[in-house]
Design a protein around this motif. Sequence first.
Motif, PDB file in Angstrom:
ATOM      1  N   ARG A   6     -17.786  40.681 -35.862  1.00 35.96           N
ATOM      2  CA  ARG A   6     -18.207  42.045 -36.573  1.00 35.96           C
ATOM      3  C   ARG A   6     -19.262  42.936 -35.520  1.00 35.96           C
ATOM      4  N   LYS A   7     -19.208  44.266 -35.829  1.00 36.24           N
ATOM      5  CA  LYS A   7     -20.337  44.908 -34.945  1.00 36.24           C
ATOM      6  C   LYS A   7     -20.574  45.866 -36.193  1.00 36.24           C
ATOM      7  N   LEU A   8     -22.041  45.734 -36.496  1.00 39.67           N
ATOM      8  CA  LEU A   8     -22.450  46.823 -37.506  1.00 39.67           C
ATOM      9  C   LEU A   8     -23.977  47.123 -37.561  1.00 39.67           C
ATOM     10  N   ALA A   9     -24.448  48.140 -37.707  1.00 40.41           N
ATOM     11  CA  ALA A   9     -26.087  48.190 -37.754  1.00 40.41           C
ATOM     12  C   ALA A   9     -26.443  48.983 -39.238  1.00 40.41           C
ATOM     13  N   VAL A  10     -27.439  48.757 -39.906  1.00 41.27           N
ATOM     14  CA  VAL A  10     -27.756  49.324 -40.888  1.00 41.27           C
ATOM     15  C   VAL A  10     -29.395  49.694 -40.833  1.00 41.27           C
ATOM     16  N   ILE A  11     -29.695  51.046 -40.930  1.00 42.92           N
ATOM     17  CA  ILE A  11     -30.953  51.516 -40.537  1.00 42.92           C
ATOM     18  C   ILE A  11     -31.513  52.358 -41.967  1.00 42.92           C
ATOM     19  N   ASP A  12     -32.708  51.554 -42.214  1.00 45.37           N
ATOM     20  CA  ASP A  12     -33.281  52.357 -43.628  1.00 45.37           C
ATOM     21  C   ASP A  12     -32.336  52.210 -44.753  1.00 45.37           C
ATOM     22  N   ARG A  13     -31.252  51.618 -44.736  1.00 45.64           N
ATOM     23  CA  ARG A  13     -30.199  51.453 -45.967  1.00 45.64           C
ATOM     24  C   ARG A  13     -29.736  52.804 -46.131  1.00 45.64           C
ATOM     25  N   ARG A  14     -29.522  53.647 -45.130  1.00 48.01           N
ATOM     26  CA  ARG A  14     -29.144  54.928 -45.407  1.00 48.01           C
ATOM     27  C   ARG A  14     -28.216  55.449 -44.201  1.00 48.01           C
ATOM     28  N   ILE A  15     -28.260  54.816 -43.196  1.00 44.56           N
ATOM     29  CA  ILE A  15     -27.368  55.149 -42.056  1.00 44.56           C
ATOM     30  C   ILE A  15     -26.697  53.828 -41.556  1.00 44.56           C
ATOM     31  N   GLY A  16     -25.413  53.955 -41.204  1.00 38.51           N
ATOM     32  CA  GLY A  16     -24.585  52.766 -40.793  1.00 38.51           C
ATOM     33  C   GLY A  16     -23.966  52.820 -39.529  1.00 38.51           C
ATOM     34  N   HIS A  17     -23.780  52.043 -38.656  1.00 37.17           N
ATOM     35  CA  HIS A  17     -22.807  52.212 -37.586  1.00 37.17           C
ATOM     36  C   HIS A  17     -21.819  50.885 -37.658  1.00 37.17           C
ATOM     37  N   THR A  18     -20.560  51.257 -37.268  1.00 33.14           N
ATOM     38  CA  THR A  18     -19.679  50.170 -37.189  1.00 33.14           C
ATOM     39  C   THR A  18     -18.265  50.673 -36.236  1.00 33.14           C
ATOM     40  N   GLY A  19     -17.831  49.743 -35.590  1.00 32.11           N
ATOM     41  CA  GLY A  19     -16.601  49.870 -34.967  1.00 32.11           C
ATOM     42  C   GLY A  19     -16.320  48.503 -33.998  1.00 32.11           C
ATOM     43  N   SER A  20     -15.961  49.219 -32.790  1.00 35.96           N
ATOM     44  CA  SER A  20     -15.545  48.103 -31.665  1.00 35.96           C
ATOM     45  C   SER A  20     -16.671  47.883 -30.595  1.00 35.96           C
ATOM     46  N   GLN A  21     -17.547  48.451 -30.517  1.00 37.41           N
ATOM     47  CA  GLN A  21     -18.561  48.292 -29.415  1.00 37.41           C
ATOM     48  C   GLN A  21     -19.678  47.499 -29.565  1.00 37.41           C
ATOM     49  N   ASN A  22     -19.720  46.595 -28.510  1.00 33.42           N
ATOM     50  CA  ASN A  22     -20.893  45.655 -28.623  1.00 33.42           C
ATOM     51  C   ASN A  22     -22.032  46.283 -28.045  1.00 33.42           C
ATOM     52  N   LEU A  23     -23.077  45.333 -27.834  1.00 29.39           N
ATOM     53  CA  LEU A  23     -24.433  45.826 -27.279  1.00 29.39           C
ATOM     54  C   LEU A  23     -24.422  45.361 -26.026  1.00 29.39           C
ATOM     55  N   ALA A  24     -23.626  46.009 -25.068  1.00 31.79           N
ATOM     56  CA  ALA A  24     -23.387  45.616 -23.760  1.00 31.79           C
ATOM     57  C   ALA A  24     -22.828  47.127 -22.900  1.00 31.79           C
ATOM     58  N   ALA A  25     -23.211  46.992 -21.610  1.00 31.13           N
ATOM     59  CA  ALA A  25     -22.691  48.208 -20.824  1.00 31.13           C
ATOM     60  C   ALA A  25     -21.230  48.242 -20.855  1.00 31.13           C
ATOM     61  N   PRO A  26     -20.550  49.371 -20.708  1.00 30.35           N
ATOM     62  CA  PRO A  26     -19.024  49.562 -20.821  1.00 30.35           C
ATOM     63  C   PRO A  26     -18.565  48.597 -19.745  1.00 30.35           C
ATOM     64  N   GLY A  27     -19.183  48.263 -18.463  1.00 25.64           N
ATOM     65  CA  GLY A  27     -18.287  47.739 -17.582  1.00 25.64           C
ATOM     66  C   GLY A  27     -18.881  46.034 -17.542  1.00 25.64           C
ATOM     67  N   PHE A  28     -19.152  45.823 -18.568  1.00 28.11           N
ATOM     68  CA  PHE A  28     -19.661  44.296 -18.800  1.00 28.11           C
ATOM     69  C   PHE A  28     -18.424  43.194 -18.297  1.00 28.11           C
ATOM     70  N   VAL A  29     -17.369  43.553 -18.297  1.00 19.18           N
ATOM     71  CA  VAL A  29     -16.509  42.754 -17.640  1.00 19.18           C
ATOM     72  C   VAL A  29     -15.929  43.639 -16.284  1.00 19.18           C
ATOM     73  N   PRO A  30     -16.162  43.048 -15.262  1.00 18.01           N
ATOM     74  CA  PRO A  30     -15.941  43.749 -13.953  1.00 18.01           C
ATOM     75  C   PRO A  30     -14.824  44.124 -13.950  1.00 18.01           C
ATOM     76  N   GLY A  31     -14.386  45.371 -13.549  1.00 18.08           N
ATOM     77  CA  GLY A  31     -12.954  46.107 -13.249  1.00 18.08           C
ATOM     78  C   GLY A  31     -12.506  46.689 -14.881  1.00 18.08           C
ATOM     79  N   PHE A  32     -13.188  46.380 -15.640  1.00 22.04           N
ATOM     80  CA  PHE A  32     -12.545  46.596 -17.052  1.00 22.04           C
ATOM     81  C   PHE A  32     -13.386  47.441 -17.974  1.00 22.04           C
ATOM     82  N   PRO A  33     -13.837  48.662 -17.569  1.00 21.75           N
ATOM     83  CA  PRO A  33     -14.813  49.582 -18.359  1.00 21.75           C
ATOM     84  C   PRO A  33     -14.246  49.863 -19.404  1.00 21.75           C
ATOM     85  N   ASN A  34     -14.916  49.573 -20.630  1.00 22.08           N
ATOM     86  CA  ASN A  34     -14.311  49.729 -21.926  1.00 22.08           C
ATOM     87  C   ASN A  34     -14.392  51.204 -22.714  1.00 22.08           C
TER      88      ASN A  34
END
Length: 472
Positions: free
Chosen positions: A220-248
């Motif tokens: 899972r990927k999620l964030a909850v800030i001050d119980r009023r804002i949330g983020h969820t989806g497919s994005q991890n906490l890493a740069a888009p090119g964390f797998v060399p040659g495959f920018p996400n």
Amino acid sequence: MDFLLHPATWLLALDWGIRIVALAWIPVRSAPAAARSWLLLVGFLPLLGLPLYLAFGHPWLSRERRERQANASRVIAERQQPLARLRWTPHDDSIADDIARLCERTGDFMPMGGNAIALEDDYAASLQALLADIAAARFEVHLLYYLMFDDAVGDAVADALAEAARRGVHCRLLLDDVGAKRGLRAYAPRLRAAGVDVRAMLAGGLAWRRSARMDLRNHRKLAVIDRRIGHTGSQNLAAPGFVPGFPNREVVARVQGPVVAQLGAIFASDWYIETGEVLAVPEQPPDAAGTSPAQLLPSGPAYPFANARNAVVALAQRARRRLVVATPYFVPDDATLDALEIAALSGIEVQLILSRSNNQRLTRWAQDSYLDALLEAGVKVALHRPRFLHAKHLSVDDEIALVGSINLDIRSFALNAELGLLCYDPAVVAQLRRIEAHCLADAEHLDAAAWRQRPHWRRSVSGIARLADSFL
């Protein structure tokens, strides 16, 4: 009778004994497709197949984890009873009515109206939105992610959490022990020193024996800030090119409104399952922030049903005009494959968006083997380029959008803890349609006749790889 004492005789007896025991034991403990794969491996390589099955063959979770998930589900159901006034009720006999009832019965959460949902497929923009929300936090930040790397993005998130903690914000960071190994090693000591409560989920190494099968992960990927804002989806906490040659390329939903309480409940549940600590959860969800009805769908081996798979199949079965599915890894089970084929054969426009590049070669080979039947049934298949399409999303007609961490593969359906956000709003579906259009505009669209002409060796490799579908 000397042959009975010969080591080769004993080895032969052991070899066939393993096969016979496997034939009697494995089908009872595994789904038919998985049982076939394991029996094939044990049949060819008994001395190797048996230990591999014991380690990876059954999605084992400790009794303690299953009981904690059941307790969390019970508390969620009890807490929602007084909130009936916030329930969103779709029209009877609509697609949304069927899907919302299914997801509530299996995944615990009811559909709630009054949400504001913004979808973002720009990697840098979604990251900056998360960092800005952490920087503006006043009292609480909860992050739960599968992967965190020791790179520029990991540095930025760690700095934001440390700064928030120094301001007196209570920060908790929950990371998968295997997926986020590098982030835990790089950041956990200094974040803990700054006052951030950092925990690892599903311990790797030898510690796995205490909790679960070693390759079961929290994806899972999620964030909850001050119980009023949330983020969820497919994005991890890493740069888009964390797998060399495959920018996400990703899709993330930034959410405000009552459904943020559901994201908070998922975090509290996973925190409790991992640590045994019960977090304080507010009795009332956030006030309405928009007009979008939404509902969370968690899934994973701790639940009694295959929540994610069942929802995807139900969505495909109920589509009336158009079904679009985007996934980086496509290794479906029979029910999902049949649902897509039947939808296309029924005259529904079915569009499958995959990634032309893939960081898992065996998965890509297996994936190719499914495309013949889909193309023959009339499913449109597009291979996105040039980036690695890591986003996972699905849209049905103009009524429902699903975004989150769920891949269309057996691992996501049966082994990983996953999370999907269902949005029952044409305006949100329109946002997702624009993202789908961008993906399709830069894609290779497969032609059924040309696909059938690919070399025989590729067909053979794909067919062999498909035999390992339950392992991928």
